[in-house]
Design a protein around this motif. Structure first.
Motif, PDB file in Angstrom:
ATOM      1  N   LYS A 127     -31.875 -21.818  31.001  1.00 51.93           N
ATOM      2  CA  LYS A 127     -32.793 -22.567  30.146  1.00 51.93           C
ATOM      3  C   LYS A 127     -32.393 -22.433  28.682  1.00 51.93           C
ATOM      4  CE  LYS A 127     -36.854 -24.406  28.831  1.00 51.93           C
ATOM      5  NZ  LYS A 127     -37.286 -25.794  29.112  1.00 51.93           N
ATOM      6  N   LEU A 128     -32.089 -21.217  28.247  1.00 48.66           N
ATOM      7  CA  LEU A 128     -31.684 -20.992  26.860  1.00 48.66           C
ATOM      8  C   LEU A 128     -30.398 -21.752  26.546  1.00 48.66           C
ATOM      9  CD1 LEU A 128     -31.957 -19.568  24.139  1.00 48.66           C
ATOM     10  CD2 LEU A 128     -30.841 -17.563  25.139  1.00 48.66           C
ATOM     11  N   ASP A 129     -29.431 -21.681  27.433  1.00 51.50           N
ATOM     12  CA  ASP A 129     -28.158 -22.367  27.213  1.00 51.50           C
ATOM     13  C   ASP A 129     -28.349 -23.884  27.117  1.00 51.50           C
ATOM     14  OD1 ASP A 129     -26.905 -19.919  27.332  1.00 51.50           O
ATOM     15  OD2 ASP A 129     -26.223 -20.147  29.402  1.00 51.50           O
ATOM     16  N   SER A 130     -29.188 -24.425  27.986  1.00 54.93           N
ATOM     17  CA  SER A 130     -29.389 -25.879  27.988  1.00 54.93           C
ATOM     18  C   SER A 130     -30.138 -26.344  26.749  1.00 54.93           C
ATOM     19  CB  SER A 130     -30.143 -26.308  29.248  1.00 54.93           C
ATOM     20  OG  SER A 130     -31.470 -25.807  29.261  1.00 54.93           O
ATOM     21  N   GLU A 131     -31.087 -25.543  26.278  1.00 52.60           N
ATOM     22  CA  GLU A 131     -31.825 -25.907  25.073  1.00 52.60           C
ATOM     23  C   GLU A 131     -30.928 -25.869  23.836  1.00 52.60           C
ATOM     24  OE1 GLU A 131     -35.916 -26.376  24.958  1.00 52.60           O
ATOM     25  OE2 GLU A 131     -34.570 -27.477  26.286  1.00 52.60           O
ATOM     26  N   LEU A 132     -30.042 -24.883  23.768  1.00 52.99           N
ATOM     27  CA  LEU A 132     -29.073 -24.843  22.668  1.00 52.99           C
ATOM     28  C   LEU A 132     -28.185 -26.091  22.690  1.00 52.99           C
ATOM     29  CD1 LEU A 132     -28.016 -21.087  22.806  1.00 52.99           C
ATOM     30  CD2 LEU A 132     -28.925 -22.235  20.775  1.00 52.99           C
ATOM     31  N   ALA A 133     -27.687 -26.431  23.864  1.00 50.46           N
ATOM     32  CA  ALA A 133     -26.790 -27.586  23.984  1.00 50.46           C
ATOM     33  C   ALA A 133     -27.501 -28.890  23.672  1.00 50.46           C
ATOM     34  CB  ALA A 133     -26.201 -27.634  25.397  1.00 50.46           C
ATOM     35  N   ARG A 134     -28.780 -28.956  23.996  1.00 45.93           N
ATOM     36  CA  ARG A 134     -29.523 -30.201  23.778  1.00 45.93           C
ATOM     37  C   ARG A 134     -29.965 -30.388  22.341  1.00 45.93           C
ATOM     38  NH1 ARG A 134     -35.538 -31.679  26.264  1.00 45.93           N
ATOM     39  NH2 ARG A 134     -35.600 -33.843  25.526  1.00 45.93           N
ATOM     40  N   TRP A 135     -30.607 -29.367  21.742  1.00 45.82           N
ATOM     41  CA  TRP A 135     -31.310 -29.559  20.490  1.00 45.82           C
ATOM     42  C   TRP A 135     -30.477 -29.335  19.239  1.00 45.82           C
ATOM     43  CZ3 TRP A 135     -35.151 -32.526  20.776  1.00 45.82           C
ATOM     44  CH2 TRP A 135     -36.014 -32.505  21.882  1.00 45.82           C
ATOM     45  N   VAL A 136     -29.543 -28.409  19.263  1.00 47.39           N
ATOM     46  CA  VAL A 136     -28.777 -28.129  18.042  1.00 47.39           C
ATOM     47  C   VAL A 136     -28.073 -29.381  17.520  1.00 47.39           C
ATOM     48  CG1 VAL A 136     -26.833 -26.844  17.070  1.00 47.39           C
ATOM     49  CG2 VAL A 136     -28.556 -25.650  18.444  1.00 47.39           C
ATOM     50  N   PRO A 137     -27.359 -30.155  18.350  1.00 43.96           N
ATOM     51  CA  PRO A 137     -26.718 -31.383  17.826  1.00 43.96           C
ATOM     52  C   PRO A 137     -27.736 -32.406  17.318  1.00 43.96           C
ATOM     53  CG  PRO A 137     -25.774 -30.761  19.950  1.00 43.96           C
ATOM     54  CD  PRO A 137     -26.992 -29.924  19.771  1.00 43.96           C
ATOM     55  N   LEU A 138     -28.866 -32.550  18.018  1.00 43.20           N
ATOM     56  CA  LEU A 138     -29.866 -33.538  17.597  1.00 43.20           C
ATOM     57  C   LEU A 138     -30.501 -33.161  16.266  1.00 43.20           C
ATOM     58  CD1 LEU A 138     -31.679 -34.290  20.988  1.00 43.20           C
ATOM     59  CD2 LEU A 138     -30.200 -35.837  19.689  1.00 43.20           C
ATOM     60  N   ILE A 139     -30.803 -31.871  16.084  1.00 40.10           N
ATOM     61  CA  ILE A 139     -31.404 -31.429  14.835  1.00 40.10           C
ATOM     62  C   ILE A 139     -30.432 -31.592  13.672  1.00 40.10           C
ATOM     63  CG2 ILE A 139     -32.362 -29.416  13.627  1.00 40.10           C
ATOM     64  CD1 ILE A 139     -33.412 -28.497  16.412  1.00 40.10           C
ATOM     65  N   ARG A 140     -29.188 -31.239  13.905  1.00 39.21           N
ATOM     66  CA  ARG A 140     -28.183 -31.427  12.855  1.00 39.21           C
ATOM     67  C   ARG A 140     -28.005 -32.904  12.507  1.00 39.21           C
ATOM     68  NH1 ARG A 140     -23.715 -27.064  15.178  1.00 39.21           N
ATOM     69  NH2 ARG A 140     -24.655 -25.192  14.203  1.00 39.21           N
ATOM     70  N   ALA A 141     -28.032 -33.745  13.530  1.00 42.46           N
ATOM     71  CA  ALA A 141     -27.866 -35.191  13.303  1.00 42.46           C
ATOM     72  C   ALA A 141     -29.032 -35.749  12.513  1.00 42.46           C
ATOM     73  CB  ALA A 141     -27.735 -35.915  14.632  1.00 42.46           C
ATOM     74  N   ALA A 142     -30.216 -35.116  12.664  1.00 42.85           N
ATOM     75  CA  ALA A 142     -31.394 -35.573  11.926  1.00 42.85           C
ATOM     76  C   ALA A 142     -31.373 -35.111  10.468  1.00 42.85           C
ATOM     77  CB  ALA A 142     -32.664 -35.059  12.609  1.00 42.85           C
ATOM     78  N   GLY A 143     -30.395 -34.263  10.115  1.00 39.32           N
ATOM     79  CA  GLY A 143     -30.258 -33.822   8.721  1.00 39.32           C
ATOM     80  C   GLY A 143     -31.289 -32.811   8.278  1.00 39.32           C
ATOM     81  N   ILE A 144     -31.878 -32.073   9.223  1.00 38.19           N
ATOM     82  CA  ILE A 144     -32.893 -31.068   8.868  1.00 38.19           C
ATOM     83  C   ILE A 144     -32.199 -29.760   8.529  1.00 38.19           C
ATOM     84  CG2 ILE A 144     -34.942 -29.838   9.663  1.00 38.19           C
ATOM     85  CD1 ILE A 144     -35.299 -32.107  11.732  1.00 38.19           C
ATOM     86  N   SER A 145     -32.480 -29.229   7.357  1.00 35.90           N
ATOM     87  CA  SER A 145     -31.824 -28.009   6.911  1.00 35.90           C
ATOM     88  C   SER A 145     -32.747 -27.224   5.982  1.00 35.90           C
ATOM     89  CB  SER A 145     -30.524 -28.344   6.178  1.00 35.90           C
ATOM     90  OG  SER A 145     -29.944 -27.180   5.624  1.00 35.90           O
ATOM     91  N   THR A 146     -32.680 -25.906   6.076  1.00 38.03           N
ATOM     92  CA  THR A 146     -33.439 -25.049   5.169  1.00 38.03           C
ATOM     93  C   THR A 146     -32.625 -24.645   3.952  1.00 38.03           C
ATOM     94  OG1 THR A 146     -32.753 -23.059   6.360  1.00 38.03           O
ATOM     95  CG2 THR A 146     -34.809 -24.105   7.063  1.00 38.03           C
ATOM     96  N   ASP A 147     -31.330 -24.982   3.930  1.00 36.40           N
ATOM     97  CA  ASP A 147     -30.454 -24.574   2.834  1.00 36.40           C
ATOM     98  C   ASP A 147     -30.442 -25.608   1.715  1.00 36.40           C
ATOM     99  OD1 ASP A 147     -29.486 -22.169   4.098  1.00 36.40           O
ATOM    100  OD2 ASP A 147     -28.470 -23.504   5.516  1.00 36.40           O
TER     101      ASP A 147
END
Length: 325
Positions: A305-325
């Motif tokens: 579950k952890l592996d699949s969530e990393l693979a699914r969400w990290v690219p989508l969040i990055r593509a959405a341009g969301i960043s705390t930096d």
């Protein structure tokens, strides 16, 4: 000579047995369970429910240690730097173990590299809520979308901060629906909920445990849940998937992890104890009472579950341009 030979053999046998003996005696001292947030929140409450029973299963005290800051990154980094000996565990959720990998350039840890899953305790999701006194005519997801399109970028929503589950849920849904709204980040979900109830915000994706009392009292109106299935604590509120967006859900799960590299015998014992803990009736009852769904998932299934969530969400969040930096 025979006596000398016997002593030499016993010494050698004892030396060879020490590593196995040390593993068999684990744990021989208290275990830390790091919570990367301040006391009193959902993660802290879950940790304390789990710690009591887990300590009983292991025959040692499990001490909850709060290490808050940087969206959970400080506590997670502390756990990542601990020795991989099974004496330091960390409990977090989708934000600490997945979202931070996308929104923080250098959080001080890497989930895939530094941690191994022991068990997922529960699953929840944010609920889209509005203040009925705002007179926006929002009673369904369809009317919510219409209201946003009628005033592009004008409606305001609160979150517990940039990169929080509420922010990620909102940003990803707005992007998928082609909508714009004004983000108002707060220092936690409670003050955001307070301002929404007071009429200072138009909407937000709020945690079920935070918003359900207001929904039941009529102070807020629940529109949809961002879960894959209807929440057991709010069965009358439809999901986003049911309401015209079949590919959208963003669930918030809590997970207990150990350091990668933990010796296999210790890891097996930890996973067995966590499995017994998360399926214990007292733990299931107390977690469900928090307003979330107890969904015990342990061992290899939790890791998958952890592996699949990393693979699914990290690219989508990055593509959405969301960043705390």
């Amino acid at each position: 000579m025979r006596m000398l030979h016997r002593r030499t053999l016993l010494a050698a046998t004892g030396t060879l047995a020490l590593p196995g003996l040390a593993r068999a005696e684990w744990p021989d001292r208290p275990i830390r369970l790091i919570v990367p947030f301040a006391p009193g929140g959902g993660t802290d409450t879950t940790a304390r429910i789990v710690a009591a029973t887990l300590g009983e299963k292991l025959g040692q005290t499990v001490v909850v240690e709060n290490r808050a800051g940087a969206g959970g990154a400080i506590g997670m980094a502390a756990a990542a730097q601990a020795a991989p000996d099974g004496y330091t565990l960390v409990i977090g959720h989708v934000a600490t173990h997945v979202v931070n990998m996308a929104v923080q350039k250098n959080p001080g840890y890497d989930t895939a590299r530094d941690f191994v899953a022991l068990g997922i305790t529960s699953t929840a999701a944010n609920i889209l809520v509005v203040n009925p006194r705002r007179q926006l005519g929002i009673t369904s997801l369809e009317s919510f979308v219409a209201a946003c399109r009628a005033k592009p970028g004008e409606l305001s929503y609160g979150t517990a901060g940039v990169g929080s589950p509420a922010h990620i849920t909102t940003a990803l849904f707005l992007k998928q629906a082609g909508l714009e709204a004004q983000h108002v980040p707060y220092r936690g979900g409670a003050p955001a909920n307070t301002d929404l109830v007071a009429g200072n915000l138009d909407f937000m994706f709020a945690g079920a445990s935070d918003c359900l009392p207001h929904i039941r009292a009529g102070r807020l109106r629940g529109i949809v849940a961002a879960s894959a299935q209807r929440l057991s604590g709010a069965p009358d509120i439809p999901t986003i998937k049911e309401s015209g967006y079949p590919n959208f859900s963003f669930e918030i799960w809590h997970i207990i992890t150990a350091r990668a590299g933990t010796p296999a015998p210790v890891l097996r014992k930890l996973r067995a104890a966590v499995s017994e803990t998360l399926t214990a009736p007292v733990v299931l009852e107390r977690i469900t009472a928090m307003g979330v769904d107890a969904t015990p998932l342990t061992g290899d299934a939790a890791q998958a579950k952890l592996d699949s969530e990393l693979a699914r969400w990290v690219p989508l969040i990055r593509a959405a341009g969301i960043s705390t930096d």
